[in-house]
Design an enzyme around this catalytic site. Structure first.
Site, PDB file in Angstrom:
ATOM      1  N   GLU A 108       0.852  -1.181   0.000  1.00 30.46           N
ATOM      2  CA  GLU A 108       0.000   0.000   0.000  1.00 30.46           C
ATOM      3  C   GLU A 108       0.895   1.240   0.000  1.00 30.46           C
ATOM      4  O   GLU A 108       2.114   1.167   0.168  1.00 30.46           O
ATOM      5  CB  GLU A 108      -0.888   0.005   1.253  1.00 30.46           C
ATOM      6  CG  GLU A 108      -1.766  -1.221   1.404  1.00 30.46           C
ATOM      7  CD  GLU A 108      -3.011  -1.154   0.541  1.00 30.46           C
ATOM      8  OE1 GLU A 108      -3.334  -0.056   0.051  1.00 30.46           O
ATOM      9  OE2 GLU A 108      -3.657  -2.203   0.358  1.00 30.46           O
ATOM     10  N   LYS A 172      -0.080  14.258 -16.357  1.00 28.39           N
ATOM     11  CA  LYS A 172      -1.147  15.249 -16.262  1.00 28.39           C
ATOM     12  C   LYS A 172      -2.410  14.589 -15.698  1.00 28.39           C
ATOM     13  O   LYS A 172      -2.536  13.363 -15.780  1.00 28.39           O
ATOM     14  CB  LYS A 172      -1.418  15.872 -17.630  1.00 28.39           C
ATOM     15  CG  LYS A 172      -2.187  14.965 -18.614  1.00 28.39           C
ATOM     16  CD  LYS A 172      -2.548  15.729 -19.856  1.00 28.39           C
ATOM     17  CE  LYS A 172      -3.363  14.877 -20.800  1.00 28.39           C
ATOM     18  NZ  LYS A 172      -4.737  14.625 -20.365  1.00 28.39           N
ATOM     19  N   HIS A 202       2.741  14.098 -23.316  1.00 26.86           N
ATOM     20  CA  HIS A 202       3.206  13.199 -24.376  1.00 26.86           C
ATOM     21  C   HIS A 202       3.150  13.841 -25.758  1.00 26.86           C
ATOM     22  O   HIS A 202       3.848  13.402 -26.676  1.00 26.86           O
ATOM     23  CB  HIS A 202       2.408  11.892 -24.365  1.00 26.86           C
ATOM     24  CG  HIS A 202       0.972  12.034 -24.756  1.00 26.86           C
ATOM     25  ND1 HIS A 202      -0.018  12.315 -23.846  1.00 26.86           N
ATOM     26  CD2 HIS A 202       0.366  11.925 -25.952  1.00 26.86           C
ATOM     27  CE1 HIS A 202      -1.182  12.371 -24.471  1.00 26.86           C
ATOM     28  NE2 HIS A 202      -0.977  12.138 -25.753  1.00 26.86           N
ATOM     29  N   LYS A 206       6.120  13.938 -29.510  1.00 24.10           N
ATOM     30  CA  LYS A 206       5.833  13.547 -30.877  1.00 24.10           C
ATOM     31  C   LYS A 206       6.821  14.201 -31.837  1.00 24.10           C
ATOM     32  O   LYS A 206       7.150  15.374 -31.728  1.00 24.10           O
ATOM     33  CB  LYS A 206       4.392  13.917 -31.252  1.00 24.10           C
ATOM     34  CG  LYS A 206       3.346  13.097 -30.490  1.00 24.10           C
ATOM     35  CD  LYS A 206       1.954  13.436 -30.924  1.00 24.10           C
ATOM     36  CE  LYS A 206       0.932  12.614 -30.146  1.00 24.10           C
ATOM     37  NZ  LYS A 206       1.033  11.180 -30.397  1.00 24.10           N
ATOM     38  N   HIS A 264      -1.833  20.274 -23.572  1.00 25.41           N
ATOM     39  CA  HIS A 264      -1.386  20.007 -24.935  1.00 25.41           C
ATOM     40  C   HIS A 264      -1.479  21.236 -25.840  1.00 25.41           C
ATOM     41  O   HIS A 264      -0.502  21.630 -26.485  1.00 25.41           O
ATOM     42  CB  HIS A 264      -2.223  18.894 -25.560  1.00 25.41           C
ATOM     43  CG  HIS A 264      -2.165  17.590 -24.828  1.00 25.41           C
ATOM     44  ND1 HIS A 264      -1.070  17.193 -24.108  1.00 25.41           N
ATOM     45  CD2 HIS A 264      -3.076  16.584 -24.717  1.00 25.41           C
ATOM     46  CE1 HIS A 264      -1.310  16.001 -23.573  1.00 25.41           C
ATOM     47  NE2 HIS A 264      -2.517  15.620 -23.936  1.00 25.41           N
ATOM     48  N   LYS A 362     -14.344  15.379 -28.377  1.00 18.80           N
ATOM     49  CA  LYS A 362     -14.521  13.937 -28.547  1.00 18.80           C
ATOM     50  C   LYS A 362     -15.724  13.672 -29.445  1.00 18.80           C
ATOM     51  O   LYS A 362     -16.592  14.515 -29.607  1.00 18.80           O
ATOM     52  CB  LYS A 362     -14.695  13.254 -27.193  1.00 18.80           C
ATOM     53  CG  LYS A 362     -13.424  13.277 -26.356  1.00 18.80           C
ATOM     54  CD  LYS A 362     -13.570  12.453 -25.101  1.00 18.80           C
ATOM     55  CE  LYS A 362     -12.256  12.400 -24.329  1.00 18.80           C
ATOM     56  NZ  LYS A 362     -11.192  11.684 -25.064  1.00 18.80           N
TER      57      LYS A 362
END
Length: 511
Positions: A108, A172, A202, A206, A264, A362
């Protein structure tokens, strides 16, 4: 005309052309049962080893509540993840090299668990030669950060002694607003100096994001027009064609603005708009990004230049999909947005008067991330009305994903005897120009953590400046007390987002 070939004075021909290989070290991974660990982190470790970028004595230590042995973790958790998601071919000899350094600590987030972790680290320091160099990857809910960092400090695992290093990697979101981001930084700074804190974004790993720097600063062609004399708008888009999937517990209450724009997209804005750094050393890059973010302000009319939406049930991608409120574990009274669009302005000489439009959503028609610079029309067009109904905008589009590359849009004459102008595209695609494959973002970023190379990681100043931009918008939306505007799944967002640009005389690009 003669040309002189000039070498890069910053490159050491005996060293810089060779890949950097991490030195002896151990990586401790918290949250090994999550999707991020199985789909990204574990495969990235294998790929780094397969490319010869990890030392033979590298150790990977998983920490979790499961009652696993080292063999259970290696063979039943990591091996399937590697075979399912690694980008390089599976080779048994590489896997055996990685497997030999795998350990699992069952415990834990308490004193007993971290005492066992400290014992295992001492064991791999001796058996694997990791030399006391340890990185701790916190792929866990942000609410647990203070507990874990406090335990690392109290058990001596955050110490930077005798040439050894200890680094912490934070996923994040970096806080929920400015206040919580500042509180998180205070917690982290009690145990680690800023140079040992790696905040993972991330998108900055790239290859095409980094190519933005090359496009701007390695080519004389673009920089002279990279300003408000020629650019009349910039659009930065991150569209996803999926819903929230199984992320309801994380996503609801966070929303598109906090999940994507705060980190981002504002980082992409900073790289797009910053001045040329004196070098690509981390301190110089961060300084220029921070200047841009400090000059960036939210719109004066939040009611006119922000929009938020929430997808509803519709046909998308050839199948019937449910709306956001139909997703499992989403409360019926949720006011979380799945689409966010904002205008920001940059108060400096280069960009004054140029609106920057940021949008994320989305259940869009397709998955795409891009940066598009729209250029002003020529001041004089010596064409008759019959030659062209209306010349469109010249545009330079950097495609971040999935079809990485650059598109230049301009007007060209249609073959024939008449002068007829039509818009055409000139495309550069990474896949068609380079034979070597680009490393996956997490692969690049994890190697940078182990190397201690920080240029691609935002510091707390950038994080706090980003929240200063976004907080007024989030507070305004919350004050409305109304749900986001509806948009059908498979469309490009709510009508309010189109109206936002129309007020300025623009329209969203259709990627």
């Amino acid at each position: 005309m003669s040309q002189t070939t000039r070498t890069n004075p910053l490159r050491d021909p005996l060293d810089r052309r060779l890949p950097h290989i991490a030195g002896p070290c151990a990586l401790v991974m918290f949250g090994v049962t999550g999707d991020l660990a199985s789909k990204k982190l574990m495969p990235a470790i294998y790929d780094l080893a397969n490319r010869g970028l990890l030392p033979p004595g590298f150790a990977l230590i998983g920490f979790g509540r499961r009652d696993w042995t080292d063999d259970n973790f290696a063979d039943n958790v990591m091996l399937p993840a590697v075979k399912a998601s690694a980008r390089t071919p599976f080779r048994d000899e590489v896997w055996q090299q990685v497997r030999d350094g795998i350990r699992f600590v069952s415990g834990e987030f308490d004193t007993d668990g971290f005492a066992r972790l400290a014992d295992v680290l001492r064991e791999v320091d001796e058996s694997r030669g990791t030399g006391g160099n340890h990185a701790f990857y916190l792929s866990i809910p942000p609410g647990l950060f203070p507990t874990v960092i406090g335990l690392l400090r109290s058990h001596g695992m955050a110490a930077q002694d005798h040439g050894q290093w200890s680094r912490v990697v934070i996923e994040k979101p970096f806080g929920h607003d400015l206040k919580s981001a500042q509180e998180l930084n205070e917690v982290v700074s009690t145990a680690y100096p800023s140079s040992s804190v790696f905040r993972i974004d991330h998108y900055l790993g790239k290859e095409t994001v980094q190519n933005l720097l090359a496009l701007r600063f390695a080519n004389q062609l673009f920089e002279p027009v990279w300003n408000n004399n020629y650019v009349d708008q910039v659009q930065i888009t991150m569209a996803e064609d999926i819903g929230i999937g199984g992320r309801a517990g994380y996503y609801d209450g966070i929303g598109a603005a906090r999940d994507v724009i705060q980190n981002h997209l504002l980082q992409l804005l900073a790289l797009t708009a910053m001045e040329e750094p004196t070098s690509f050393e981390a301190r110089q890059l961060r300084a220029e990004k921070a200047k841009v973010l400090a000059a960036t302000r939210p719109p004066e009319r939040l009611d006119l230049h922000t929009a938020r939406g929430r997808y509803t049930a519709a046909w998308a991608g050839g199948e019937k999909v449910g709306g956001y409120l139909d997703e499992p574990r989403i409360p019926a009274d949720s006011t979380t947005e799945t689409y966010a669009a904002i205008r920001v302005d940059i108060d400096n000489r280069r960009w004054a008067g140029v609106p920057f439009y940021l949008r994320a959503g989305k259940r869009m028609p397709r998955r795409v991330t891009e940066i598009a610079l729209g250029f002003k029309q020529a001041p004089h067009l010596p064409f008759a009305e019959t030659d062209t109904a209306e010349l469109g905008y010249n545009a330079l589009v950097l495609r971040i994903q999935p079809d990485e590359g650059v598109t230049l849009r301009f007007g060209a004459k249609v073959p024939g005897t008449q002068m007829e102008i039509r818009e055409v595209n000139m495309d550069f695609a990474y896949g068609g120009s380079f034979t070597e494959s680009s490393p996956e973002a997490y692969e690049r970023l994890m190697l940078d953590v182990l190397l201690g190379d920080p240029p691609l990681f935002p510091q707390h100043e950038e994080v706090e400046l980003s929240w200063k931009i976004l907080d007024p918008i989030l507070n305004y939306w919350e004050s409305l007390g109304t749900p986001p505007d509806d948009y059908e799944a498979g469309t490009w967002g709510p009508a309010s987002a189109d109206e936002m640009l129309a007020r300025d005389g623009f329209a969203w690009r259709r990627p």
